[in-house]
Design a protein around this motif. Structure first.
Motif, PDB file in Angstrom:
ATOM      1  N   UNK A   1     -11.343  -5.023  -0.603  1.00 40.17           N
ATOM      2  CA  UNK A   1     -11.782  -3.896   0.215  1.00 40.17           C
ATOM      3  C   UNK A   1     -11.100  -2.626  -0.268  1.00 40.17           C
ATOM      4  N   UNK A   2     -11.920  -1.648  -0.683  1.00 42.56           N
ATOM      5  CA  UNK A   2     -11.416  -0.370  -1.177  1.00 42.56           C
ATOM      6  C   UNK A   2     -11.651   0.723  -0.150  1.00 42.56           C
ATOM      7  N   UNK A   3     -10.804   1.762  -0.219  1.00 43.34           N
ATOM      8  CA  UNK A   3     -10.935   2.906   0.676  1.00 43.34           C
ATOM      9  C   UNK A   3     -11.120   4.206  -0.108  1.00 43.34           C
ATOM     10  N   UNK A   4     -11.555   4.062  -1.323  1.00 40.42           N
ATOM     11  CA  UNK A   4     -11.877   5.192  -2.193  1.00 40.42           C
ATOM     12  C   UNK A   4     -12.839   4.679  -3.256  1.00 40.42           C
ATOM     13  N   UNK A   5     -13.316   5.556  -4.103  1.00 41.03           N
ATOM     14  CA  UNK A   5     -14.272   5.131  -5.113  1.00 41.03           C
ATOM     15  C   UNK A   5     -14.010   5.790  -6.450  1.00 41.03           C
ATOM     16  N   UNK A   6     -13.207   5.158  -7.274  1.00 40.56           N
ATOM     17  CA  UNK A   6     -12.944   5.696  -8.607  1.00 40.56           C
ATOM     18  C   UNK A   6     -13.798   4.953  -9.642  1.00 40.56           C
TER      19      UNK A   6
ATOM     20  N   UNK B   1       1.078   2.032  -4.669  1.00 43.64           N
ATOM     21  CA  UNK B   1       1.796   2.552  -5.843  1.00 43.64           C
ATOM     22  C   UNK B   1       1.079   2.250  -7.151  1.00 43.64           C
ATOM     23  N   UNK B   2      -0.021   1.529  -7.101  1.00 39.82           N
ATOM     24  CA  UNK B   2      -0.686   1.108  -8.329  1.00 39.82           C
ATOM     25  C   UNK B   2      -1.337   2.292  -9.038  1.00 39.82           C
ATOM     26  N   UNK B   3      -1.069   2.405 -10.330  1.00 41.60           N
ATOM     27  CA  UNK B   3      -1.644   3.469 -11.143  1.00 41.60           C
ATOM     28  C   UNK B   3      -2.607   2.854 -12.154  1.00 41.60           C
ATOM     29  N   UNK B   4      -3.743   3.492 -12.326  1.00 42.99           N
ATOM     30  CA  UNK B   4      -4.681   3.062 -13.346  1.00 42.99           C
ATOM     31  C   UNK B   4      -4.459   3.873 -14.620  1.00 42.99           C
ATOM     32  N   UNK B   5      -4.770   3.263 -15.746  1.00 44.28           N
ATOM     33  CA  UNK B   5      -4.583   3.916 -17.034  1.00 44.28           C
ATOM     34  C   UNK B   5      -5.336   5.242 -17.079  1.00 44.28           C
ATOM     35  N   UNK B   6      -4.682   6.255 -17.623  1.00 45.58           N
ATOM     36  CA  UNK B   6      -5.207   7.614 -17.827  1.00 45.58           C
ATOM     37  C   UNK B   6      -5.362   8.385 -16.521  1.00 45.58           C
ATOM     38  N   UNK B   7      -4.808   7.892 -15.417  1.00 45.69           N
ATOM     39  CA  UNK B   7      -4.836   8.631 -14.158  1.00 45.69           C
ATOM     40  C   UNK B   7      -3.418   8.977 -13.728  1.00 45.69           C
ATOM     41  N   UNK B   8      -3.299  10.044 -12.931  1.00 43.92           N
ATOM     42  CA  UNK B   8      -1.966  10.496 -12.514  1.00 43.92           C
ATOM     43  C   UNK B   8      -1.761  10.423 -11.010  1.00 43.92           C
ATOM     44  N   UNK B   9      -2.682   9.747 -10.325  1.00 39.94           N
ATOM     45  CA  UNK B   9      -2.571   9.608  -8.882  1.00 39.94           C
ATOM     46  C   UNK B   9      -2.696   8.140  -8.511  1.00 39.94           C
ATOM     47  N   UNK B  10      -1.761   7.601  -7.730  1.00 35.48           N
ATOM     48  CA  UNK B  10      -1.831   6.175  -7.384  1.00 35.48           C
ATOM     49  C   UNK B  10      -3.044   5.866  -6.513  1.00 35.48           C
ATOM     50  N   UNK B  11      -3.464   4.619  -6.562  1.00 35.61           N
ATOM     51  CA  UNK B  11      -4.591   4.170  -5.747  1.00 35.61           C
ATOM     52  C   UNK B  11      -4.185   4.049  -4.287  1.00 35.61           C
ATOM     53  N   UNK B  12      -5.145   4.278  -3.408  1.00 33.42           N
ATOM     54  CA  UNK B  12      -4.904   3.993  -1.997  1.00 33.42           C
ATOM     55  C   UNK B  12      -4.732   2.488  -1.822  1.00 33.42           C
ATOM     56  N   UNK B  13      -3.967   2.060  -0.834  1.00 33.40           N
ATOM     57  CA  UNK B  13      -3.827   0.625  -0.593  1.00 33.40           C
ATOM     58  C   UNK B  13      -5.190  -0.043  -0.393  1.00 33.40           C
ATOM     59  N   UNK B  14      -5.347  -1.191  -1.006  1.00 39.45           N
ATOM     60  CA  UNK B  14      -6.580  -1.972  -0.912  1.00 39.45           C
ATOM     61  C   UNK B  14      -6.233  -3.381  -0.465  1.00 39.45           C
ATOM     62  N   UNK B  15      -7.176  -4.037   0.251  1.00 40.67           N
ATOM     63  CA  UNK B  15      -6.913  -5.375   0.775  1.00 40.67           C
ATOM     64  C   UNK B  15      -7.620  -6.422  -0.076  1.00 40.67           C
ATOM     65  N   UNK B  16      -6.868  -7.402  -0.535  1.00 36.86           N
ATOM     66  CA  UNK B  16      -7.411  -8.501  -1.325  1.00 36.86           C
ATOM     67  C   UNK B  16      -7.336  -9.787  -0.521  1.00 36.86           C
ATOM     68  N   UNK B  17      -8.498 -10.397  -0.292  1.00 40.55           N
ATOM     69  CA  UNK B  17      -8.562 -11.702   0.352  1.00 40.55           C
ATOM     70  C   UNK B  17      -8.914 -12.728  -0.712  1.00 40.55           C
ATOM     71  N   UNK B  18      -7.992 -13.631  -0.990  1.00 33.49           N
ATOM     72  CA  UNK B  18      -8.198 -14.644  -2.030  1.00 33.49           C
ATOM     73  C   UNK B  18      -9.009 -15.801  -1.460  1.00 33.49           C
ATOM     74  N   UNK B  19     -10.094 -16.127  -2.129  1.00 33.96           N
ATOM     75  CA  UNK B  19     -10.942 -17.245  -1.718  1.00 33.96           C
ATOM     76  C   UNK B  19     -10.507 -18.513  -2.448  1.00 33.96           C
TER      77      UNK B  19
END
Length: 233
Positions: free
Chosen positions: A178-183, A152-170
């Protein structure tokens, strides 16, 4: 002229220059026999100045991109192409990066002269994951992983939410994303949306392909097994 065109298209020189090289005996087969402009010899058996020819069109290579280099040939300053043999710039079809890393991002960068392969890697249908190692200016709040994975995350000036991404905290200021698209500047913009700032960013993996100890600023050709690993997630 087939041999002349072949070598010229690999960037070794103009057709006129290649004809001169052939006349001087700089183009031979593996047995040392001088070749002629109309010689019909398999690509892998041709030597130019005693060295095997570069791969035929369909070449794919990986580079460990250093900071400070840009991926566009139109930009000023240091270019990633400066780290490759000069003749690679003259190949036909042209050698291009598969996606880009900005000037302040290091790590795994792919190149190819195969347009079909390029589009296969970047196509949303392929869903090739890309892994980034991130260093942040401030400690994370703790809700970033859930936000990035929500879809559901939206980036500023965009109208389409990001695909789910995985964050591993070190730790508090280091993570692997890990991203599944490239904006455009996606990793930096995602963390900026949480009120944080990326101070160091490096791509460590595309699909199942990693740098495997490749030194910064160096590159290597990919074989068929390497290329297959790109599509392993």
């Amino acid at each position: 002229m087939r041999l002349v065109k072949l070598i010229a298209n690999l960037g070794y020189g103009s057709r006129k220059e290649i004809q001169t090289a052939i006349r001087h005996g700089w183009v031979t087969d593996r047995a040392g026999n001088r070749l002629k402009a109309d010689s019909n010899v398999p690509h892998e058996d041709v030597l130019f100045d005693d060295e095997p020819l570069d791969p035929a069109p369909g070449m794919v290579l990986v580079m460990n991109k250093p900071l400070g280099y840009t991926c566009s040939i139109k930009d000023q300053g240091r270019l990633v192409y400066d780290l490759l043999p000069d003749r690679f710039r003259m190949r036909k079809p042209a050698l291009s990066t598969i996606g880009r890393l900005d000037k302040e991002t290091s790590g795994l960068l792919l190149f190819t002269d195969d347009g079909t392969f390029l589009h296969k890697v970047i196509s949303p249908k392929a869903d090739v994951p890309k892994v980034y190692d991130v260093t942040l200016d401030r400690p994370m709040k703790g809700d970033e992983a859930a936000l990035f994975a929500s879809g559901d995350m939206m980036l500023e000036s965009e109208d389409k939410p990001l695909k789910p991404a995985e964050l591993d905290v070190i730790d508090a200021t280091h993570a692997r994303l890990t991203l599944h698209e490239g904006r455009y500047h996606q990793v930096r913009r995602m963390f900026a949306a949480t009120g944080n700032h990326v101070t160091d960013l490096s791509r460590s993996r595309i699909g199942g392909l990693s740098l495997d100890g490749l030194e910064e600023g160096k590159w290597r050709l990919l074989d068929e097994a390497d290329k297959a690993r790109i599509f392993e997630g």
